[in-house]
Every structure is written in structure tokens, then in C-alpha cells.
Write a protein that holds these residues in place. Structure first.
Motif, PDB file in Angstrom:
ATOM      1  N   ASP A   1      -8.424   3.327   1.236  1.00  0.00           N
ATOM      2  CA  ASP A   1      -7.997   2.448   2.322  1.00  0.00           C
ATOM      3  C   ASP A   1      -9.176   2.026   3.193  1.00  0.00           C
TER       4      ASP A   1
ATOM      5  N   LYS B   1       0.841  -1.206   0.000  1.00  0.00           N
ATOM      6  CA  LYS B   1       0.000   0.000   0.000  1.00  0.00           C
ATOM      7  C   LYS B   1       0.874   1.254   0.000  1.00  0.00           C
TER       8      LYS B   1
ATOM      9  N   ILE C   1      -5.021  -4.071  -4.144  1.00  0.00           N
ATOM     10  CA  ILE C   1      -4.194  -2.855  -4.154  1.00  0.00           C
ATOM     11  C   ILE C   1      -3.608  -2.630  -5.542  1.00  0.00           C
TER      12      ILE C   1
ATOM     13  N   ALA D   1      -7.536  -0.994  -0.591  1.00  0.00           N
ATOM     14  CA  ALA D   1      -6.890  -1.762   0.473  1.00  0.00           C
ATOM     15  C   ALA D   1      -7.943  -2.320   1.422  1.00  0.00           C
TER      16      ALA D   1
ATOM     17  N   ILE E   1      -4.941   5.294  -3.281  1.00  0.00           N
ATOM     18  CA  ILE E   1      -5.425   4.079  -2.622  1.00  0.00           C
ATOM     19  C   ILE E   1      -6.608   4.423  -1.726  1.00  0.00           C
TER      20      ILE E   1
END
Length: 404
Positions: A33, A21, A344, A350, A31
Motif C-alpha cells: 500500500d 484494495k 491493485i 496500491a 497488497i
């Protein structure tokens, strides 16, 4: 050279995903998350105001009380009285902890002798198992779901464990599975534990994050439970205070005294202004709790709907800030770590690999409701594009004849 206690701990499985990540972000990837259960909502303003007011008094900059200042312990006892109808003595049955995680870890240090057996759900939050492992205990796993098989496993454990188990861990609403338990389940657990002289340690960190209108109960609501049970709670999710590190252990006086004694050697408690602000949180208005609950409910609904439309069905959790999602069938043989890495790399999303919560979680990933609704929908769109190329992705990832 490895040390005895660290040698007993397996590699931290989240680290591999976290490194990937960080690498993707360093390369410019956006990303989304949904991995760590780190609340993104601001702490309510009246709590922050109390902190800033209190910190101006230099007397609050000194060492605090390891078991928590008296006003804070009284506030927690008051919360239990209002919410659960449970009467607690703030002097002997309440200890403030540096979050529920620290409370569990130090309770393990307080009550565990080398070789003592502890019954732990699998999958479950890592400290439930490894707190006792670091204290020299031995683990025996039981199912995470509060059903008949859970009690069958308890019976087998008592019969076949040498020495007899000293404690059973509960966590409902569950992290990571979002399972919920009712009062009847707790009654049966308490009856079993009393019969076999086993302590009950209950993690109730998600007591206020529920979605179906039924507040999760406390094991201490069962008559006589306080004879053998301690419960751990946290302000992290209820009041969006994760970095403040404020939680509690409440219940059986003997266990609470043991925890307080260990803590007296290890810390001086949280910074006094934090404890004063936490007192204001517990004694203050409940509207902010309902506001937090509504945010997570809306995010839950958006997640379930948008991920289903993307071809990644996610069971709708009744409580907690997590969804426990089976890995799509065609990716299941990869295991949860490799699937999480794929998300990812291919979808800029993520999640937490299920095996990080125990070997029986490896067919799942945990999805945290820690991004806003727009970002959750974006995650679903990214995953949909990824799944549309799934056959090609699988061909590139899984060599012929590979198996987990």
C-alpha cells in the motif's frame, strides 16, 4: 434526500480504489500500500514517554483548552523562531489545531461568506478546496507549480472574479506534486496579496521532509507577510504522529482570532496529555527529525531507481513523503482511477489516483513513501511483471473505440 452541503461535494474518488484494495486483501492478496500518506514509522520514544507520564495525572483527563495549552503554543512559537527566524506571540498569533486539516477546514468556516471566491492550486490536497466549498465559498483554480504561470493566473483571477477573491492557498512542499517553493516566490505572492487585499493561507505540513539540503522556507519569513498570512503546520510527518492529530495555525492576529473563536464553539482541544507530549516534541532534540528525514530520503532513492528499472519512471521528489508519477503513456487514456485499479488487480500495489487531488491530476498517480525499502523493491518487481504483459492487459481492459 441529499443535503445542501454534501450535495456540493463530489464522490470521494479514493473510495472506489479503497474498496478494491480491501476486497483483494480479503481474498488473500498481499497488497503493498503506497496510497494513503499514513506514516508507518513509530513516534519517537521520548514523546511517547511524556504522554504516558502525563496521562497518569487525573487532572489531565478534564477538558483542555480549545486554542491549545499555553506551553504548547509557546513551544510552537519557539520552533518558528529557531527554524525560520520568525517571532510569534503565542497568545495572539498561535492556535493549536487537530492536525492541519482541521485547521484549514475551520479557517474556511471562520472567514468565508456565501459566494466568496478562493484561489486554490489544482491539483492540491482536497481540504484546500473542499473546506471552502463546504463553507459556502466558490473556487477558482490556479496552477500548482510556483512559476510565472501561477502569477498570470492570479492576475486573471483578480480581473475576472466577481466578487474579488478573498484568499489564495499555498502548499509547498506540495501534497501531492512534491513541488517546492523558494523565498523569492513567497515575496512575490505576499506583494501581490497585499496589493489586492487578499489573504494568504499556507500549508507547510512537510516543512521538515526535504532531501536536497535546503530547508523549505515559511511564507512568514517575508517582511510584512504576517499582515495578511496564516500558516498551517503539523506534527504528523515531522515526528511520525499522524494519529495524535496535532497541528498549528500561526500568523496574522485577526485571522488567528477568527479561527480560535470558531474552534471555541466546536471543540475543547486535543486531549491534554497529547498536548503535553507535543510540547516535548517541539522542545526536544532534533535528531529524531533528521532520522525520519533520512528514512524518507532512502525510500525516495529506492523508489526512483527500482521503478525506473521496472519501466515506470518516477520523477525524483525534492521534498515531502510523496512522488508524483506520470501514468505510463500506454495507460494514460484510462485515467488515474482505472490505472490505480489495474495496479491493485495485476500488481498487488496500491497508489492514489491523481484525479482525487483535482481534475488536472488525472494523468498522474501519487506514490507515498510509507513502506520499507524491501517492500518498495517488491512493488517495483510486481509492476515490472505487470508491464511486461501490458499489451494483453490493455486489450482486455479497453474496448475498441473507447476514450476517456
Amino acid at each position: 434526500m441529499e443535503f445542501h452541503k454534501t450535495r456540493r461535494l463530489p464522490p470521494y474518488v479514493f473510495e472506489e480504489v479503497n474498496k478494491l484494495k480491501a476486497k483483494a486483501r480479503a481474498a488473500g492478496a498481499d497488497i503493498i500500500d503506497l496510497g494513503m500518506g499514513n506514516p508507518d514509522l513509530p513516534t519517537p520514544q521520548h514523546i511517547v514517554d511524556k504522554l504516558t507520564e502525563t496521562v497518569q495525572d487525573p487532572r489531565t483527563h478534564r477538558y483542555s483548552a480549545s486554542k491549545g495549552i499555553k506551553g504548547l503554543r509557546k513551544a510552537q512559537a519557539g520552533y518558528y523562531g529557531r527554524r525560520f527566524g520568525v517571532k510569534l506571540d503565542p497568545d495572539t498569533q498561535v492556535v493549536a489545531t487537530l492536525g492541519s486539516k482541521e485547521g484549514f477546514a475551520n479557517m474556511a468556516q471562520a472567514i468565508t461568506a456565501p459566494g466568496d471566491v478562493v484561489l486554490v492550486p489544482n491539483p492540491s490536497y482536497p481540504i484546500h478546496a473542499f473546506g471552502f466549498l463546504m463553507a459556502g465559498g466558490a473556487l477558482r483554480y490556479v496552477p500548482a507549480e510556483p512559476n510565472a504561470e501561477f502569477f498570470h493566473a492570479l492576475e486573471r483571477a483578480v480581473i475576472h472574479s466577481v466578487p474579488k477573491p478573498i484568499a489564495v492557498i499555498l502548499c509547498y512542499p506540495s501534497n501531492p506534486t512534491a513541488n517546492v517553493a523558494d523565498l523569492e516566490f513567497y515575496r512575490d505572492v505576499v506583494a501581490f496579496a497585499k496589493k489586492h487585499e487578499i489573504f494568504v493561507l499556507s500549508d507547510l505540513a512537510y516543512s521538515e521532509i526535504y532531501f536536497d539540503g535546503t530547508p523549505p522556507p515559511s511564507v512568514l519569513q517575508v517582511p510584512g507577510a504576517i499582515d495578511i498570512a496564516v500558516e498551517f503546520t503539523s506534527l504528523s510527518k515531522t515526528f511520525s504522529m499522524p494519529g495524535w492529530r496535532m497541528g498549528f495555525a500561526v500568523g496574522n492576529e485577526r485571522l488567528i482570532n477568527a479561527l480560535a473563536r470558531v474552534k471555541s464553539y466546536l471543540d475543547y482541544g486535543a486531549f491534554t496529555p497529547i498536548q503535553v507530549a507535543a510540547t516535548a516534541a517541539l522542545n526536544g532534540p532534533d535528531e529524531c527529525i533528521e532520522d525520519v528525514r533520512q528514512v524518507y530520503r532512502k525510500r525516495r532513492d529506492v523508489l526512483v531507481e527500482s521503478f525506473a528499472n521496472a519501466g515506470f519512471p518516477v520523477p525524483s521528489p525534492k521534498a515531502s513523503m510523496f512522488a508524483w508519477a506520470p501514468i505510463p503513456e500506454k495507460f494514460r487514456d484510462l485515467g488515474s482511477v482505472e490505472f490505480s485499479k489495474l495496479l491493485i488487480e495485476k500488481a498487488d500495489v496500491a497508489v492514489a489516483p491523481g484525479i482525487g487531488f483535482g481534475e488536472y491530476g488525472d494523468d498522474y498517480v501519487r506514490i507515498a513513501l510509507v513502506e520499507n525499502e524491501q517492500r518498495i523493491r517488491q512493488a517495483a518487481r510486481n509492476i515490472r511483471r505487470f508491464l511486461e504483459t501490458a499489451d494483453e492487459t490493455l486489450h482486455n481492459v479497453i474496448p475498441m473505440g473507447a476514450c476517456r
